[in-house]
Design a protein around this motif. Structure first.
Motif, PDB file in Angstrom:
ATOM      1  N   PHE A  67       0.843  -1.199   0.000  1.00 53.37           N
ATOM      2  CA  PHE A  67       0.000   0.000   0.000  1.00 53.37           C
ATOM      3  C   PHE A  67       0.873   1.241   0.000  1.00 53.37           C
ATOM      4  N   ARG A  68       0.593   2.129  -0.915  1.00 55.42           N
ATOM      5  CA  ARG A  68       1.395   3.351  -1.000  1.00 55.42           C
ATOM      6  C   ARG A  68       0.810   4.427  -0.092  1.00 55.42           C
ATOM      7  N   ASN A  69       1.706   5.129   0.581  1.00 58.82           N
ATOM      8  CA  ASN A  69       1.330   6.234   1.444  1.00 58.82           C
ATOM      9  C   ASN A  69       1.286   7.483   0.578  1.00 58.82           C
ATOM     10  N   GLU A  70       0.133   8.107   0.472  1.00 57.92           N
ATOM     11  CA  GLU A  70      -0.025   9.253  -0.418  1.00 57.92           C
ATOM     12  C   GLU A  70       0.210  10.593   0.277  1.00 57.92           C
ATOM     13  N   ALA A  71       0.303  10.611   1.592  1.00 62.56           N
ATOM     14  CA  ALA A  71       0.545  11.873   2.297  1.00 62.56           C
ATOM     15  C   ALA A  71       0.987  11.580   3.721  1.00 62.56           C
ATOM     16  N   LYS A  72       1.799  12.492   4.265  1.00 63.42           N
ATOM     17  CA  LYS A  72       2.187  12.371   5.670  1.00 63.42           C
ATOM     18  C   LYS A  72       0.959  12.514   6.539  1.00 63.42           C
ATOM     19  N   ALA A  74      -1.546  10.730   6.998  1.00 59.83           N
ATOM     20  CA  ALA A  74      -2.829  10.233   6.477  1.00 59.83           C
ATOM     21  C   ALA A  74      -2.877   8.727   6.698  1.00 59.83           C
ATOM     22  N   ASP A  75      -3.990   8.232   7.223  1.00 60.22           N
ATOM     23  CA  ASP A  75      -4.148   6.791   7.417  1.00 60.22           C
ATOM     24  C   ASP A  75      -4.623   6.102   6.145  1.00 60.22           C
ATOM     25  N   THR A  76      -5.102   6.891   5.211  1.00 53.03           N
ATOM     26  CA  THR A  76      -5.558   6.357   3.939  1.00 53.03           C
ATOM     27  C   THR A  76      -4.343   6.017   3.091  1.00 53.03           C
ATOM     28  N   SER A  77      -4.397   4.893   2.407  1.00 52.38           N
ATOM     29  CA  SER A  77      -3.335   4.527   1.486  1.00 52.38           C
ATOM     30  C   SER A  77      -3.933   4.318   0.110  1.00 52.38           C
ATOM     31  N   ALA A  78      -3.094   3.848  -0.809  1.00 55.00           N
ATOM     32  CA  ALA A  78      -3.560   3.666  -2.177  1.00 55.00           C
ATOM     33  C   ALA A  78      -2.924   2.434  -2.800  1.00 55.00           C
ATOM     34  N   LEU A  79      -3.588   1.953  -3.815  1.00 53.58           N
ATOM     35  CA  LEU A  79      -3.063   0.894  -4.675  1.00 53.58           C
ATOM     36  C   LEU A  79      -2.952   1.492  -6.066  1.00 53.58           C
ATOM     37  N   PRO A  80      -2.059   1.020  -6.901  1.00 56.71           N
ATOM     38  CA  PRO A  80      -1.177  -0.137  -6.750  1.00 56.71           C
ATOM     39  C   PRO A  80       0.056   0.213  -5.939  1.00 56.71           C
ATOM     40  N   PRO A  81       0.837  -0.817  -5.558  1.00 55.74           N
ATOM     41  CA  PRO A  81       2.080  -0.571  -4.827  1.00 55.74           C
ATOM     42  C   PRO A  81       3.041   0.295  -5.643  1.00 55.74           C
ATOM     43  N   ILE A  82       4.012   0.857  -4.959  1.00 54.23           N
ATOM     44  CA  ILE A  82       5.021   1.691  -5.607  1.00 54.23           C
ATOM     45  C   ILE A  82       5.943   0.811  -6.444  1.00 54.23           C
ATOM     46  N   GLY A  83       6.314   1.296  -7.599  1.00 57.98           N
ATOM     47  CA  GLY A  83       7.306   0.623  -8.432  1.00 57.98           C
ATOM     48  C   GLY A  83       6.715  -0.081  -9.623  1.00 57.98           C
ATOM     49  N   LYS A  84       7.432  -0.027 -10.728  1.00 61.24           N
ATOM     50  CA  LYS A  84       6.945  -0.670 -11.937  1.00 61.24           C
ATOM     51  C   LYS A  84       7.479  -2.078 -12.103  1.00 61.24           C
ATOM     52  N   ASP A  85       8.371  -2.517 -11.221  1.00 58.46           N
ATOM     53  CA  ASP A  85       8.964  -3.838 -11.375  1.00 58.46           C
ATOM     54  C   ASP A  85       8.345  -4.899 -10.475  1.00 58.46           C
ATOM     55  N   GLN A  86       7.357  -4.531  -9.676  1.00 56.66           N
ATOM     56  CA  GLN A  86       6.670  -5.526  -8.859  1.00 56.66           C
ATOM     57  C   GLN A  86       5.703  -6.305  -9.734  1.00 56.66           C
ATOM     58  N   LYS A  87       5.587  -7.596  -9.470  1.00 53.55           N
ATOM     59  CA  LYS A  87       4.637  -8.417 -10.231  1.00 53.55           C
ATOM     60  C   LYS A  87       3.328  -8.481  -9.473  1.00 53.55           C
ATOM     61  N   PRO A  88       2.167  -8.380 -10.084  1.00 52.00           N
ATOM     62  CA  PRO A  88       2.013  -8.118 -11.513  1.00 52.00           C
ATOM     63  C   PRO A  88       2.325  -6.659 -11.821  1.00 52.00           C
ATOM     64  N   TYR A  89       2.953  -6.397 -12.945  1.00 55.58           N
ATOM     65  CA  TYR A  89       3.252  -5.014 -13.312  1.00 55.58           C
ATOM     66  C   TYR A  89       2.379  -4.585 -14.473  1.00 55.58           C
ATOM     67  N   TYR A  90       2.262  -3.290 -14.594  1.00 46.47           N
ATOM     68  CA  TYR A  90       1.431  -2.694 -15.632  1.00 46.47           C
ATOM     69  C   TYR A  90       2.282  -2.543 -16.891  1.00 46.47           C
ATOM     70  N   ALA A  98       4.854   2.607 -14.602  1.00 48.28           N
ATOM     71  CA  ALA A  98       4.217   2.862 -13.313  1.00 48.28           C
ATOM     72  C   ALA A  98       2.756   3.190 -13.602  1.00 48.28           C
ATOM     73  N   ASN A  99       1.860   2.604 -12.841  1.00 52.06           N
ATOM     74  CA  ASN A  99       0.425   2.815 -13.023  1.00 52.06           C
ATOM     75  C   ASN A  99       0.014   4.061 -12.253  1.00 52.06           C
ATOM     76  N   ASN A 100      -0.525   5.065 -12.942  1.00 48.28           N
ATOM     77  CA  ASN A 100      -0.930   6.299 -12.266  1.00 48.28           C
ATOM     78  C   ASN A 100      -2.403   6.315 -11.863  1.00 48.28           C
ATOM     79  N   LEU A 101      -3.091   5.201 -12.043  1.00 44.35           N
ATOM     80  CA  LEU A 101      -4.460   5.086 -11.530  1.00 44.35           C
ATOM     81  C   LEU A 101      -4.369   4.766 -10.050  1.00 44.35           C
ATOM     82  N   ARG A 102      -5.082   5.519  -9.219  1.00 41.63           N
ATOM     83  CA  ARG A 102      -5.051   5.308  -7.775  1.00 41.63           C
ATOM     84  C   ARG A 102      -6.414   4.854  -7.272  1.00 41.63           C
ATOM     85  N   LEU A 103      -6.367   3.835  -6.422  1.00 46.86           N
ATOM     86  CA  LEU A 103      -7.541   3.384  -5.678  1.00 46.86           C
ATOM     87  C   LEU A 103      -7.231   3.633  -4.213  1.00 46.86           C
ATOM     88  N   TYR A 104      -7.993   4.505  -3.582  1.00 48.90           N
ATOM     89  CA  TYR A 104      -7.751   4.827  -2.174  1.00 48.90           C
ATOM     90  C   TYR A 104      -8.437   3.809  -1.287  1.00 48.90           C
TER      91      TYR A 104
END
Length: 174
Positions: A67-72, A74-90, A98-104
């Motif tokens: 889960f990516r932290n989008e702000a200091k 903030a308890d809310t996070s986002a998907l997808p994880p950080i990085g383009k080399d994690q599987k599955p990758y976009y 890197a996928n710039n679509l965010r799901l909070y």
């Protein structure tokens, strides 16, 4: 607090149960709105996030590293994880991107995640992006209300903390 929401279970995998909320008297969850919007215009990016939901739900559980932290602060996070080399990758035009679509979302525990809404992020900070700012702010507001409902025992855990429950008429005020 004039706004209200209802908690709705979405789907459950071996390791994670996913929930969302319906705002006001709407029967559609925030997650369903997200999927409906991006099914056509960003289907590959959406599929990438859905593969992560499945992988986290089936294999890993809701670990912080996914889960990516989008702000200091903030308890809310986002998907997808950080990085383009994690599987599955976009993949776009044959290259890993890197996928710039965010799901909070709110990772309530390693076994329970609330999915909200999101959009294409075009700026470095969610608060500066016209597309995601409203989704990010709403997700933060809902996260605080859900955290408070846990503290007040309006939402309770099952014995092994893998599911939640609340009364059928429970209303989450935010």
């Amino acid at each position: 607090m004039n706004n209200f929401a209802r908690i709705k279970p979405l789907f459950k995998f071996n390791r994670v149960a996913y929930y969302s909320v319906c705002l006001e008297d709407n029967e559609t969850t925030l997650y369903q709105e997200f999927v409906e919007k991006h099914t056509i215009e960003n289907k590959d990016k959406l599929y990438h996030i859905q593969k992560w939901l499945q992988l986290i739900g089936e294999k890993y559980g809701a670990q912080n590293r996914f889960f990516r932290n989008e702000a200091k602060f903030a308890d809310t996070s986002a998907l997808p994880p950080i990085g383009k080399d994690q599987k599955p990758y976009y993949v776009e035009f044959g290259k890993k991107k890197a996928n710039n679509l965010r799901l909070y979302c709110l990772k309530a525990s390693p076994n329970v995640v609330f999915l909200f809404n999101g959009d294409i992020k075009t700026k470095q900070k969610a608060q500066e992006c016209l597309n995601v700012r409203k989704h990010f702010n709403l997700a933060n507001t809902l996260t605080k209300a859900i955290d408070n409902a846990f503290r007040e025992k309006d939402i309770i855990w099952n014995e092994d903390c893998t599911l939640i429950s609340c009364s059928k008429d429970f209303i989450l005020y935010y």
